[in-house]
Design a protein around this motif. Structure first.
Motif, PDB file in Angstrom:
ATOM      1  N   ASP A 236       0.840  -1.211   0.000  1.00  0.00           N
ATOM      2  CA  ASP A 236       0.000   0.000   0.000  1.00  0.00           C
ATOM      3  C   ASP A 236       0.870   1.256   0.000  1.00  0.00           C
ATOM      4  O   ASP A 236       0.570   2.231  -0.698  1.00  0.00           O
ATOM      5  CB  ASP A 236      -0.907   0.002   1.227  1.00  0.00           C
ATOM      6  N   THR A 237       1.934   1.223   0.789  1.00  0.00           N
ATOM      7  CA  THR A 237       2.835   2.373   0.863  1.00  0.00           C
ATOM      8  C   THR A 237       3.507   2.616  -0.489  1.00  0.00           C
ATOM      9  O   THR A 237       3.585   3.766  -0.956  1.00  0.00           O
ATOM     10  CB  THR A 237       3.907   2.146   1.938  1.00  0.00           C
ATOM     11  N   ARG A 238       3.980   1.556  -1.101  1.00  0.00           N
ATOM     12  CA  ARG A 238       4.656   1.697  -2.401  1.00  0.00           C
ATOM     13  C   ARG A 238       3.705   2.269  -3.458  1.00  0.00           C
ATOM     14  O   ARG A 238       4.076   3.158  -4.217  1.00  0.00           O
ATOM     15  CB  ARG A 238       5.193   0.341  -2.835  1.00  0.00           C
ATOM     16  N   ARG A 239       2.489   1.756  -3.473  1.00  0.00           N
ATOM     17  CA  ARG A 239       1.505   2.240  -4.445  1.00  0.00           C
ATOM     18  C   ARG A 239       1.138   3.704  -4.182  1.00  0.00           C
ATOM     19  O   ARG A 239       1.039   4.513  -5.122  1.00  0.00           O
ATOM     20  CB  ARG A 239       0.258   1.364  -4.372  1.00  0.00           C
ATOM     21  N   LEU A 240       0.965   4.070  -2.917  1.00  0.00           N
ATOM     22  CA  LEU A 240       0.597   5.441  -2.575  1.00  0.00           C
ATOM     23  C   LEU A 240       1.702   6.419  -2.956  1.00  0.00           C
ATOM     24  O   LEU A 240       1.437   7.484  -3.532  1.00  0.00           O
ATOM     25  CB  LEU A 240       0.304   5.529  -1.076  1.00  0.00           C
ATOM     26  N   LEU A 241       2.961   6.085  -2.629  1.00  0.00           N
ATOM     27  CA  LEU A 241       4.072   6.979  -2.950  1.00  0.00           C
ATOM     28  C   LEU A 241       4.230   7.145  -4.462  1.00  0.00           C
ATOM     29  O   LEU A 241       4.541   8.238  -4.949  1.00  0.00           O
ATOM     30  CB  LEU A 241       5.365   6.442  -2.340  1.00  0.00           C
ATOM     31  N   ALA A 242       4.005   6.066  -5.198  1.00  0.00           N
ATOM     32  CA  ALA A 242       4.104   6.150  -6.658  1.00  0.00           C
ATOM     33  C   ALA A 242       2.996   7.031  -7.235  1.00  0.00           C
ATOM     34  O   ALA A 242       3.241   7.858  -8.112  1.00  0.00           O
ATOM     35  CB  ALA A 242       4.043   4.754  -7.263  1.00  0.00           C
ATOM     36  N   ASP A 243       1.776   6.878  -6.713  1.00  0.00           N
ATOM     37  CA  ASP A 243       0.642   7.644  -7.237  1.00  0.00           C
ATOM     38  C   ASP A 243       0.721   9.121  -6.856  1.00  0.00           C
ATOM     39  O   ASP A 243       0.426   9.998  -7.668  1.00  0.00           O
ATOM     40  CB  ASP A 243      -0.671   7.054  -6.721  1.00  0.00           C
ATOM     41  N   GLU A 244       1.116   9.391  -5.593  1.00  0.00           N
ATOM     42  CA  GLU A 244       1.083  10.765  -5.095  1.00  0.00           C
ATOM     43  C   GLU A 244       2.347  11.545  -5.431  1.00  0.00           C
ATOM     44  O   GLU A 244       2.268  12.739  -5.755  1.00  0.00           O
ATOM     45  CB  GLU A 244       0.887  10.753  -3.571  1.00  0.00           C
ATOM     46  N   LEU A 245       3.499  10.891  -5.340  1.00  0.00           N
ATOM     47  CA  LEU A 245       4.767  11.607  -5.490  1.00  0.00           C
ATOM     48  C   LEU A 245       5.638  11.083  -6.619  1.00  0.00           C
ATOM     49  O   LEU A 245       6.637  11.721  -6.966  1.00  0.00           O
ATOM     50  CB  LEU A 245       5.555  11.536  -4.170  1.00  0.00           C
ATOM     51  N   GLY A 246       5.314   9.935  -7.149  1.00  0.00           N
ATOM     52  CA  GLY A 246       6.135   9.353  -8.206  1.00  0.00           C
ATOM     53  C   GLY A 246       7.490   8.880  -7.729  1.00  0.00           C
ATOM     54  O   GLY A 246       8.470   8.922  -8.482  1.00  0.00           O
ATOM     55  N   VAL A 247       7.575   8.410  -6.487  1.00  0.00           N
ATOM     56  CA  VAL A 247       8.846   7.947  -5.923  1.00  0.00           C
ATOM     57  C   VAL A 247       8.656   6.558  -5.333  1.00  0.00           C
ATOM     58  O   VAL A 247       7.534   6.100  -5.094  1.00  0.00           O
ATOM     59  CB  VAL A 247       9.377   8.911  -4.840  1.00  0.00           C
ATOM     60  N   ASP A 248       9.778   5.885  -5.090  1.00  0.00           N
ATOM     61  CA  ASP A 248       9.764   4.584  -4.436  1.00  0.00           C
ATOM     62  C   ASP A 248       9.899   4.762  -2.923  1.00  0.00           C
ATOM     63  O   ASP A 248      10.327   5.821  -2.442  1.00  0.00           O
ATOM     64  CB  ASP A 248      10.927   3.726  -4.941  1.00  0.00           C
ATOM     65  N   PRO A 249       9.559   3.736  -2.157  1.00  0.00           N
ATOM     66  CA  PRO A 249       9.775   3.807  -0.702  1.00  0.00           C
ATOM     67  C   PRO A 249      11.246   4.029  -0.379  1.00  0.00           C
ATOM     68  O   PRO A 249      12.133   3.724  -1.183  1.00  0.00           O
ATOM     69  CB  PRO A 249       9.287   2.438  -0.212  1.00  0.00           C
ATOM     70  N   SER A 250      11.497   4.543   0.805  1.00  0.00           N
ATOM     71  CA  SER A 250      12.870   4.809   1.241  1.00  0.00           C
ATOM     72  C   SER A 250      13.661   3.507   1.345  1.00  0.00           C
ATOM     73  O   SER A 250      13.092   2.425   1.488  1.00  0.00           O
ATOM     74  CB  SER A 250      12.851   5.499   2.605  1.00  0.00           C
ATOM     75  N   PRO A 251      14.996   3.598   1.279  1.00  0.00           N
ATOM     76  CA  PRO A 251      15.821   2.390   1.433  1.00  0.00           C
ATOM     77  C   PRO A 251      15.543   1.637   2.736  1.00  0.00           C
ATOM     78  O   PRO A 251      15.562   0.400   2.750  1.00  0.00           O
ATOM     79  CB  PRO A 251      17.244   2.939   1.403  1.00  0.00           C
ATOM     80  N   ASP A 252      15.289   2.360   3.824  1.00  0.00           N
ATOM     81  CA  ASP A 252      14.999   1.685   5.092  1.00  0.00           C
ATOM     82  C   ASP A 252      13.732   0.855   4.992  1.00  0.00           C
ATOM     83  O   ASP A 252      13.657  -0.267   5.506  1.00  0.00           O
ATOM     84  CB  ASP A 252      14.857   2.717   6.217  1.00  0.00           C
ATOM     85  N   LEU A 253      12.705   1.413   4.341  1.00  0.00           N
ATOM     86  CA  LEU A 253      11.449   0.693   4.203  1.00  0.00           C
ATOM     87  C   LEU A 253      11.607  -0.518   3.282  1.00  0.00           C
ATOM     88  O   LEU A 253      11.057  -1.596   3.546  1.00  0.00           O
ATOM     89  CB  LEU A 253      10.379   1.647   3.652  1.00  0.00           C
ATOM     90  N   GLN A 254      12.375  -0.357   2.218  1.00  0.00           N
ATOM     91  CA  GLN A 254      12.623  -1.477   1.317  1.00  0.00           C
ATOM     92  C   GLN A 254      13.402  -2.596   2.022  1.00  0.00           C
ATOM     93  O   GLN A 254      13.105  -3.788   1.838  1.00  0.00           O
ATOM     94  CB  GLN A 254      13.391  -0.998   0.085  1.00  0.00           C
ATOM     95  N   GLU A 255      14.382  -2.213   2.824  1.00  0.00           N
ATOM     96  CA  GLU A 255      15.155  -3.210   3.551  1.00  0.00           C
ATOM     97  C   GLU A 255      14.279  -3.970   4.540  1.00  0.00           C
ATOM     98  O   GLU A 255      14.403  -5.200   4.687  1.00  0.00           O
ATOM     99  CB  GLU A 255      16.314  -2.546   4.279  1.00  0.00           C
ATOM    100  N   LEU A 256      13.374  -3.248   5.235  1.00  0.00           N
ATOM    101  CA  LEU A 256      12.479  -3.901   6.181  1.00  0.00           C
ATOM    102  C   LEU A 256      11.579  -4.907   5.471  1.00  0.00           C
ATOM    103  O   LEU A 256      11.343  -6.017   5.975  1.00  0.00           O
ATOM    104  CB  LEU A 256      11.636  -2.852   6.911  1.00  0.00           C
ATOM    105  N   GLN A 257      11.085  -4.546   4.288  1.00  0.00           N
ATOM    106  CA  GLN A 257      10.245  -5.471   3.539  1.00  0.00           C
ATOM    107  C   GLN A 257      11.008  -6.759   3.197  1.00  0.00           C
ATOM    108  O   GLN A 257      10.477  -7.867   3.315  1.00  0.00           O
ATOM    109  CB  GLN A 257       9.736  -4.800   2.261  1.00  0.00           C
ATOM    110  N   GLN A 258      12.262  -6.629   2.782  1.00  0.00           N
ATOM    111  CA  GLN A 258      13.064  -7.799   2.451  1.00  0.00           C
ATOM    112  C   GLN A 258      13.319  -8.663   3.685  1.00  0.00           C
ATOM    113  O   GLN A 258      13.285  -9.898   3.611  1.00  0.00           O
ATOM    114  CB  GLN A 258      14.393  -7.358   1.825  1.00  0.00           C
ATOM    115  N   ARG A 259      13.561  -8.044   4.809  1.00  0.00           N
ATOM    116  CA  ARG A 259      13.793  -8.801   6.042  1.00  0.00           C
ATOM    117  C   ARG A 259      12.534  -9.540   6.482  1.00  0.00           C
ATOM    118  O   ARG A 259      12.600 -10.656   7.008  1.00  0.00           O
ATOM    119  CB  ARG A 259      14.279  -7.860   7.152  1.00  0.00           C
TER     120      ARG A 259
END
Length: 323
Positions: A236-259
């Motif tokens: 949901d966060t990734r989709r919202l950031l892409a729709d609203e700001l056109g950016v990907d989640p922060s590196p910290d958030l991406q790392e947490l998802q992988q963990r």
């Protein structure tokens, strides 16, 4: 001061009752338990502007800008003087002072007494919480942050007009969010992840683009055994950031998802205990009891043993076994 008035006929009993001010909500003032009238919205805006300067003097021009911005009324200076005069009559002597062509509110007088402001108390508590955290005492730091956040009473500077109030409202609300994130982080570190989920869900709904809150929500869900929901929160966060700001989640958030995807054991448990360590229990002896000097309660067996031993009469010693 010893509390004895210097000139009895000039003593006012109200001077001995402390003033209290609040800006972390509606702008209000009290003398003891008595609420004081703070006047019109513009007069409250003047009071707030002076309180938020923490004792520094504000010139008349600065106060006009604070209340009306680029479009002041023709009698703005006279209005500022009128508001200041009215506030001076309401407050204790020496609290609102005129100097250098402007005004200031002195929360502390020369004797160390004076008034208190909820914002100043919040700053002291937050600083103490940071010190406790640096010492590793997360339990005490968390308690101090909860006490700090309890000082907020609705919207900061509620119904106070003017550009200065709007800027300060945004600043203080942002500070509250930062303190809330710090406290929630401590909640998770102390094992309160299940309790934090509902609060984090509400906060992320109110501040959908705040990635730190999303990160804490994902971690709280994962530690509550809700791995699929934690991954859904990331999607949901990734989709919202892409729709609203056109950016990907922060590196910290991406790392947490992988963990979370690989069920990293390091995410499973908090790193701090829920409560501070208690004093070590006294060492108890773990030894066998002392040997008894003789048999007790077996008179017949003792008599029989004595007869066997006596029957030897100097010959080979009789051997007896006891079980």
């Amino acid at each position: 001061m010893d509390g004895v008035p210097r000139v009895p006929e000039q003593w006012d009993p109200e001077e001995s009752v402390a003033l209290r001010f609040s800006v972390l909500g509606p702008v209000r003032a009290w003398r003891g338990a008595q609420a004081l009238p703070t006047g019109s919205p513009q007069q409250r805006a003047l009071l707030a502007a002076l309180l938020l300067r923490e004792g520094r003097t504000a010139t008349s021009g600065e106060l006009i800008d604070a209340l009306w911005g680029d479009d002041p009324p023709s009698q703005a200076l006279a209005a500022v003087r009128t508001y200041a005069s009215r506030l001076r009559k309401i407050l204790s002597p020496g609290v609102l002072v005129s100097e250098s062509g402007g005004y200031a509110i002195r929360l502390t007088d020369a004797s160390g007494g004076g008034a208190t402001l909820d914002l100043a108390l919040a700053q002291e508590l937050a600083a103490d919480a940071e010190k406790a955290k640096s010492r590793g005492d997360l339990c005490h730091a968390r308690a101090l942050l909860n006490k700090t956040l309890s000082l907020w009473d609705g919207e900061v500077l509620a119904s106070v007009p003017g550009p200065y109030a709007e800027t300060q409202r945004t600043r203080l609300q942002e500070w509250k969010l930062q303190l809330t994130e710090s406290r929630l982080d401590m909640d998770l570190e102390q094992g309160c992840h299940a309790e934090a989920v509902s609060e984090l869900t509400a906060l992320t709904a109110a501040h959908p683009l705040r990635e730190r809150l999303r990160e804490l929500l994902m971690l709280a869900l994962y530690r509550s055994g809700r791995q699929a929901e934690a991954l859904a929160a990331y999607a949901d966060t990734r989709r919202l950031l892409a729709d609203e700001l056109g950016v990907d989640p922060s590196p910290d958030l991406q790392e947490l998802q992988q963990r979370i995807l690989r069920a990293d054991p390091g995410l499973a448990e908090p790193s701090a205990p829920l409560a501070p360590e208690t004093a070590a229990a006294p060492v108890r002896p773990a030894q066998l009891p002392a040997t008894v000097p003789d048999f007790t309660g077996r008179t017949s067996f003792v008599s029989e043993l004595c007869e066997v031993l006596a029957s030897a009469e100097g010959r080979v010693m009789a051997v007896s076994a006891l079980a």
